[in-house]
Design an enzyme around this catalytic site. Structure first.
Site, PDB file in Angstrom:
ATOM      1  N   CYS A 258       0.814  -1.222   0.000  1.00 30.32           N
ATOM      2  CA  CYS A 258       0.000   0.000   0.000  1.00 30.32           C
ATOM      3  C   CYS A 258       0.848   1.273   0.000  1.00 30.32           C
ATOM      4  CB  CYS A 258      -0.971  -0.016   1.172  1.00 30.32           C
ATOM      5  SG  CYS A 258      -0.202  -0.006   2.814  1.00 30.32           S
ATOM      6  N   HIS A 306      -2.522   1.072   6.711  1.00 30.56           N
ATOM      7  CA  HIS A 306      -2.910   0.899   5.307  1.00 30.56           C
ATOM      8  C   HIS A 306      -3.322   2.251   4.745  1.00 30.56           C
ATOM      9  CE1 HIS A 306      -4.162  -1.420   1.797  1.00 30.56           C
ATOM     10  NE2 HIS A 306      -5.210  -0.607   1.719  1.00 30.56           N
ATOM     11  N   HIS A 318      -5.695   1.569  -4.482  1.00 34.86           N
ATOM     12  CA  HIS A 318      -4.770   1.093  -3.445  1.00 34.86           C
ATOM     13  C   HIS A 318      -4.292  -0.317  -3.785  1.00 34.86           C
ATOM     14  CE1 HIS A 318      -7.683  -1.467  -0.818  1.00 34.86           C
ATOM     15  NE2 HIS A 318      -8.247  -1.278  -1.998  1.00 34.86           N
TER      16      HIS A 318
END
Length: 345
Positions: A258, A306, A318
């Site tokens: 990420c 994240h 993402h």
């Protein structure tokens, strides 16, 4: 007649029972209520492990960021100390040169009565001769004062440069010690990350092909966002990587986690970001959900472990997790929002 009706009814019940048994036996296992240890539990355990591994991975990447920062500080301090040493050496040379001139001028001012103002007056053959001698003495005094001032200035400059050099050497020593400490922590964190990732991969490999396919979900193919500027360029860089596989700790250009996708995308737009969500979350300025604009980076979960890049319409691009590719999803589907940062002005 009654016995016959009864036999017929019993026969029908037996047949119905047999048919029901056969139908139940023929229903696929996935249609049955899932018991503990079923596919959904395995997938849930995978998600939990992935979250845990993501936290450790981002911790590891933060250590990398910190180590790189200390190394840059060490290099800068070492270079500054070297420049300060050179400046001090140059100032000392000037000090010695001007000190020599002062010594010469001082010695000259005491040579004989002809260099004394009163003597010049008494021994002058004419007023013009006296003025010439007095002017010469004034010039000598000015030169001497200038030389003395130059010595003082050079001495102060040398002492200041020496202090700067000492400070930079001390700063470099601290940076070197911190870099060494972080290098040791780096090894520990990497072992932790590798262990967590191995656990995730083992759990993932235990899923059936159908379960892995269900977990991966559908890839997306969202076109570029219109507009200009750094934020839009970062959005479109990230969108161009849809379908790229998730790999723990990867920073591109063909595999990402990420924070790696966020860092790589902004680099393509000309903006350098740190590698970890731990440090990215302190970069830029904070904005609220009502202020969201394409290019803002959304951080998720209490740990902010994240993140993804907002593209508009409630969507982020993402790199999700193990077994999934870079994709576009609704950000409120991903998880609780920790914070939102605008990386550009």
């Amino acid at each position: 007649m009654r016995n016959r009706t009864t036999r017929t009814t019993n026969t029908a019940l037996v047949a119905a029972t047999a048919l029901s048994t056969a139908l139940i036996a023929g229903v696929p296992a996935t249609a049955q209520p899932e018991e503990p240890g079923s596919a959904s539990d395995a997938a849930q355990r995978l998600r939990e492990l992935s979250r845990e591994a993501e936290v450790v991975t981002e911790d590891f990447k933060k250590v990398q960021d910190d180590h790189a920062a200390r190394q840059r500080e060490l290099d800068a301090s070492t270079a500054a100390a070297h420049r300060a040493d050179q400046a001090a050496e140059q100032a000392r040379r000037e000090e010695e040169r001007f000190r020599g001139e002062v010594d010469q001028l001082t010695a000259a001012s005491y040579q004989g009565a002809r260099m004394n103002t009163l003597s010049a007056l008494l021994t002058a053959e004419s007023p013009e001769s006296f003025l010439d001698r007095a002017s010469a003495l004034d010039a000598l005094a000015r030169d001497n004062n200038q030389a003395v001032h130059a010595v003082v200035t050079a001495t102060r400059r040398a002492e200041s440069a020496q202090r700067r050099a000492a400070e930079e050497r001390a700063r470099a020593a601290r940076a070197e010690a911190e870099a060494a400490r972080l290098q040791q922590e780096f090894a520990v964190r990497k072992d932790e990350m590798d262990a967590r990732v191995a656990e995730v991969k083992e759990q993932y490999d235990q899923l059936s092909a159908q379960e892995q396919e269900a977990l991966s979900g559908d890839d997306t193919d969202v076109g570029p966002v219109s507009g200009s500027g750094t934020a839009i360029a970062a959005v479109n860089a990230a969108l161009s990587k849809q379908g790229s596989p998730y790999v723990w700790g990867a920073k591109g250009p063909n595999q990402f986690d990420c924070s790696g996708l966020v860092q790589w995308s902004f680099e393509q737009a000309g903006l350098s970001l740190p590698a970890s969500t731990r440090t990215q979350v302190s970069t830029g300025t904070s904005v609220t959900e009502s202020q969201l604009q394409p290019g803002d980076v959304i951080f998720f979960y209490d740990s902010a472990s994240h993140n993804g890049i907002y593209i508009g319409g409630g969507n982020v691009v993402h790199a999700p997790t193990e077994g999934q590719n870079v994709k576009v999803e609704k950000y409120d589907y991903i998880g609780d929002v920790h914070s939102i940062r605008r990386m550009t002005g």
